[in-house]
Structures are given as structure tokens and as C-alpha cells.
Design an enzyme around this catalytic site. Sequence first.
Site, PDB file in Angstrom:
ATOM      1  N   HIS A  23      -4.687  -7.379 -21.542  1.00 24.72           N
ATOM      2  CA  HIS A  23      -4.112  -8.374 -22.154  1.00 24.72           C
ATOM      3  C   HIS A  23      -4.469  -8.523 -23.170  1.00 24.72           C
ATOM      4  CE1 HIS A  23       0.179  -8.446 -19.646  1.00 24.72           C
ATOM      5  NE2 HIS A  23       0.438  -7.019 -20.936  1.00 24.72           N
ATOM      6  N   GLU A  49      -2.375 -16.163 -13.983  1.00 22.70           N
ATOM      7  CA  GLU A  49      -2.306 -16.571 -15.104  1.00 22.70           C
ATOM      8  C   GLU A  49      -3.372 -17.628 -15.342  1.00 22.70           C
ATOM      9  OE1 GLU A  49      -0.867 -15.206 -17.491  1.00 22.70           O
ATOM     10  OE2 GLU A  49       0.690 -13.892 -16.534  1.00 22.70           O
ATOM     11  N   HIS A  72      -5.021 -13.547 -15.818  1.00 24.79           N
ATOM     12  CA  HIS A  72      -4.716 -12.505 -17.535  1.00 24.79           C
ATOM     13  C   HIS A  72      -4.350 -14.475 -17.974  1.00 24.79           C
ATOM     14  CE1 HIS A  72      -2.300  -8.518 -17.516  1.00 24.79           C
ATOM     15  NE2 HIS A  72      -2.869  -9.088 -15.797  1.00 24.79           N
ATOM     16  N   TYR A 124      -2.056 -17.185 -20.227  1.00 27.82           N
ATOM     17  CA  TYR A 124      -1.716 -18.115 -20.154  1.00 27.82           C
ATOM     18  C   TYR A 124      -1.019 -19.040 -18.889  1.00 27.82           C
ATOM     19  CZ  TYR A 124       1.584 -19.798 -23.999  1.00 27.82           C
ATOM     20  OH  TYR A 124       2.113 -19.850 -24.495  1.00 27.82           O
ATOM     21  N   TYR A 132       9.453 -14.339 -14.394  1.00 27.95           N
ATOM     22  CA  TYR A 132      10.178 -13.115 -15.277  1.00 27.95           C
ATOM     23  C   TYR A 132      10.068 -11.560 -14.084  1.00 27.95           C
ATOM     24  CZ  TYR A 132       6.762 -12.995 -18.215  1.00 27.95           C
ATOM     25  OH  TYR A 132       5.521 -13.017 -18.303  1.00 27.95           O
ATOM     26  N   ARG A 165      -5.260  -9.705 -25.825  1.00 28.04           N
ATOM     27  CA  ARG A 165      -5.213 -11.060 -26.497  1.00 28.04           C
ATOM     28  C   ARG A 165      -5.905 -12.867 -25.477  1.00 28.04           C
ATOM     29  NH1 ARG A 165       0.886 -11.698 -28.016  1.00 28.04           N
ATOM     30  NH2 ARG A 165       2.034 -11.965 -26.300  1.00 28.04           N
ATOM     31  N   GLU A 166      -5.858 -12.278 -24.497  1.00 27.98           N
ATOM     32  CA  GLU A 166      -6.301 -12.999 -23.195  1.00 27.98           C
ATOM     33  C   GLU A 166      -7.125 -13.567 -22.939  1.00 27.98           C
ATOM     34  OE1 GLU A 166      -3.812 -12.058 -20.186  1.00 27.98           O
ATOM     35  OE2 GLU A 166      -1.647 -11.922 -21.468  1.00 27.98           O
ATOM     36  N   ASN A 210       0.047  -3.555 -18.382  1.00 29.37           N
ATOM     37  CA  ASN A 210       0.854  -4.320 -17.021  1.00 29.37           C
ATOM     38  C   ASN A 210       2.569  -3.889 -17.315  1.00 29.37           C
ATOM     39  OD1 ASN A 210      -0.413  -5.682 -14.796  1.00 29.37           O
ATOM     40  ND2 ASN A 210       0.837  -7.206 -15.822  1.00 29.37           N
ATOM     41  N   ARG A 211       2.319  -3.094 -17.509  1.00 29.66           N
ATOM     42  CA  ARG A 211       3.530  -2.816 -17.213  1.00 29.66           C
ATOM     43  C   ARG A 211       3.811  -0.778 -17.598  1.00 29.66           C
ATOM     44  NH1 ARG A 211       4.523  -6.888 -17.895  1.00 29.66           N
ATOM     45  NH2 ARG A 211       5.888  -8.897 -19.244  1.00 29.66           N
TER      46      ARG A 211
HETATM   47 ZN   LIG Z   1      -1.387 -10.148 -19.322  1.00 30.87          ZN
END
Ligand SMILES: [Zn+2]
Length: 444
Positions: free
Chosen positions: A202, A407, A332, A334, A384, A204-205, A279-280
Site C-alpha cells: 500500500h 500492521e 503494512h 497502521y 474486518y 501511503r504506508e 492486497n485485494r
Molecule cells: Zn496496508
Amino acid sequence: MNRRILFYIVLELLISLAVVSSITEDSENFVQSRKTRDALEEPTSKVNYTGNQIWKTKLINDQHKKVIMSLRNQGLIQTWGGNRTSLDILVNPINLNEVADTLRNNDILYNIIIDNLQQAIEDENPPITHDNEDRQGHRMTWNSYHRTSDIWGFIDYLAQTFPDFCKVFTIGQTHEKRDIKVLKISNGKVGNKAVWIDGGMHAREWISPAVVTYIINQLVYNLDNEPDYMQNIDYYIAPVMNPDGYEYSHTIDRIWRKNRRPNDPTLSGFKLCYGTDLNRNFGYKWGLGGTSKDPCDVTYGGTRPFSELESKAMKEFIQGTAANWKAYISFHSYGQYILYPWGYASAVTTDYKDLQNVAHKAGAAIRAAGGPTYTIGPAASTLYPAAGGSDDWAKGVVRMKYSYTIELRDDGRYGFVLPASYIQVTSKEALAAVRVIVEAASQA
Ligand SMILES: [Zn+2]
Ligand SMILES: *[C@@H]1O[C@H](CO)[C@@H](O)[C@H](O)[C@H]1NC(C)=O
Ligand SMILES: *[C@@H]1O[C@H](CO)[C@@H](O)[C@H](O)[C@H]1NC(C)=O
């Protein structure tokens, strides 16, 4: 019942139907105008987040969750991290009053965590200083967040400097023709088990590539000081799995998440939207819960499993090696979680006790290294459902026994814009967790 009562009942019904449909119509127009104003136009210069705020909302019941989802679907907020009772949301300045009113009217409590996101972005990453560049031979530091070129420069340098020990594989290229690189670190012993570590899936992480490069640095320069089980492992490490998105998050939009391949506009009402959530996009129970079919959504899972160059390159490389895979670790941010399969739905693997035990040991090691408490559990029921995750694929298809998504920091004080001064502490605790997982892998 007489006719008159019946007449009034029918009249009531007609009136309420008319009211409902006018509300729907109104809010749809409203959504359109908001969406066009905010998120969906492609910026050509750096996005300015002045006045955008991050709020931590308290979600006690299903009604609260519905209200938040409705605000999100209307484009009035974006959702960031959170847990089952708390969610961080990003609110655009033009929507502040309206969102505040909606939360208040629905008895949803919230705190303003970041009152000016642009300021947080500007404070996050100090300029890179290169005092000892000559001595090091590369540009990497762990005091700032670095661009992809510095990270590739770092691992290329390691491969050139320690050719018996480090090897770089370019496993594919992105849509924008950037290389995707994997560093293999190995003492070459026959019989070594193999561990995969990745970061930056991802965009922005930013803490994720920083932590993964820190781990690389430790493995290359300090492996002699590590326990035997750490030395006799083949590491395959991909610090930036989404280089196009990562670069875009540096140059245009700090909070970009997906990759940068343009989607087919006919799938989204002829709007051109960019990016798939990598990640999907992995091929185990792809497309089930927690995945969007809308190409404009941040969790868009793509048109099919491995539709994206990045996930496909990773799949082909992992399945194309003869490595004896025993562990998979994806970093990942956060929220501070150690998550294990499954992510696609609330279910566990037959050996989940093993994964749970190791996760608890890793959590204890993080605390012993001075870190905070990381929440531990199966991904879908702890956070989730999110189908198509790399960890589910690693476990379900490749059969890497110890498959984790970690995370990293923090718990939402800074969220994705964690100041660079946290890189080293976060890296040290992550390394402590890696040791525990590698030890388990070495015995698996
Ligand atoms: Zn992520
Ligand atoms: C962002 O916008 C604000 C107000 O609109 C302005 O004061 C600020 O200089 C801008 N910042 C950048 C980096 O362009
Ligand atoms: C969820 O997050 C909030 C805010 O960070 C925290 O106070 C709370 O303890 C968390 N709940 C759980 C179950 O972890």
C-alpha cells in the site's frame, strides 16, 4: 375496517414513499456534486491537504457503523484505520460542518486527532542528510523516508558489495515501467528454510518500506550477532511491492493507497479511475468480503485474481523458485496488529493454534524491545473481512505455514503520516517480531 381508514392508510403510504424518493434523489445529486469536487479528478500537481482533518470516531453499535458507511458512500469522508469500536476518518474542510452535524445527530462521539493534515504531512519527513554517504556507498538512512530509487540503490549496492551473500532479482515491472525488486539474502547452506518479507504494497504506508529496509540492513551487516536460526535461512525481501503507488504518494498524493494502472472506464460509468488495491488482488477466495468492485474505490480488487503486474510478478516469482517456504510476512500500517489467516472471512486455519502461539510470542518480543502492545488475531474477525490478501494466498495456496500481516505503528495519533523519527523504534520492534517468526519457520 372501513373504506375511510383504508383510504388514509394508502394516503400515508403514498406520502411516505414520495418523501423517501425525494430524499434519495436529493442525496444522490448531492453525492455527485461532492464527488466531482473532491476525490475523483486526477490531480496534476501535489495535492494540498490544508484544513483536512483526521477524526477518531467511537462506534458503539451497528447504527453508528451504518452512519459512517453512509458518509463514506456519499464521498463526505474517507476511512483510515481503526478497530471494531473506533474508526479514524478523514474529513475535507468543505464537509467539516456537515459531518460534525451528522455525527452529533447520531450520538457518535469523536476527537479531532489531526486538525491540519497538510501540516502533519510537512512535519512528517525531514530532508535527507547524507553525512556519511561516501562511507556507506548508498543513500539509505533510517532518519527519513526514502524514494524508491534510494531503496533500489541500497539493495543493488548490497548485491554488488556482498555477491556471495546477496542477490537482487528484478521480478517484474509496473505499469509505469518501474522495476519490482527482491533481495535474496542467504548463506547458501543446503537445507535452509525460506522466508518471504514484503513491504510497500500500500503506497501511503511509508513506515513499511522503511522498516523492511532496516531489517535488510540488520541481516546483511549484523547477521553474525543474530542467533543461529536467523543465520541459516534464505530470506527473500521485497521492500517496495508497489513502486508506482509509492512514488505517486511522494510526488502527487500523500495518501494514495493503490497501484497506478488506469482502470477500464466502462466499469465505472465512464469515469477514469486509477489503481487496484494489490492486497485485494491475490488469488485465494478473491472477490469475497471487504473488496470493492468499483474501480474508483480504495479497496478495488481488480478485474480478476492477479490482474495486476505487481501481484502477478510476486506470484510467479514465489511459485517459480525451489525455495522451501515456511513463513510469509507482509508489513503494512497502521494500527499495531499481528494478523494471521483468514482474512477473507471469519474462520481460522486448521493449524491456527501454531500461528496464534507464535504471534503471541512475537507480541511479547515487541514489548520486550520497548514497543507497544500489538493486537493479535485472525485478520477477518480481529479487524474486518478483506478477501484477496497476500497473506491468505501465501497460506492457502503456497502453504507457507507462518503467514502474517503485521500492521505497524501507530494507533492513530499520526496514522499514515507517522513522523520519520519513529522509523528506528518501529523497526527495532518489528525486527524482534521477525526473529520469533523466523525461529518458528526454522523448526517448521
Ligand atoms: Zn496496508
Ligand atoms: C496549501 O494551501 C494553503 C491554503 O489554501 C496555502 O496557504 C499553502 O501555502 C498551500 N501549501 C502548499 C504546499 O502549496
Ligand atoms: C480500539 O481503538 C481505540 C482507539 O485507539 C482504543 O481505545 C480501544 O481500546 C481499541 N479497542 C480494542 C478492542 O482494541
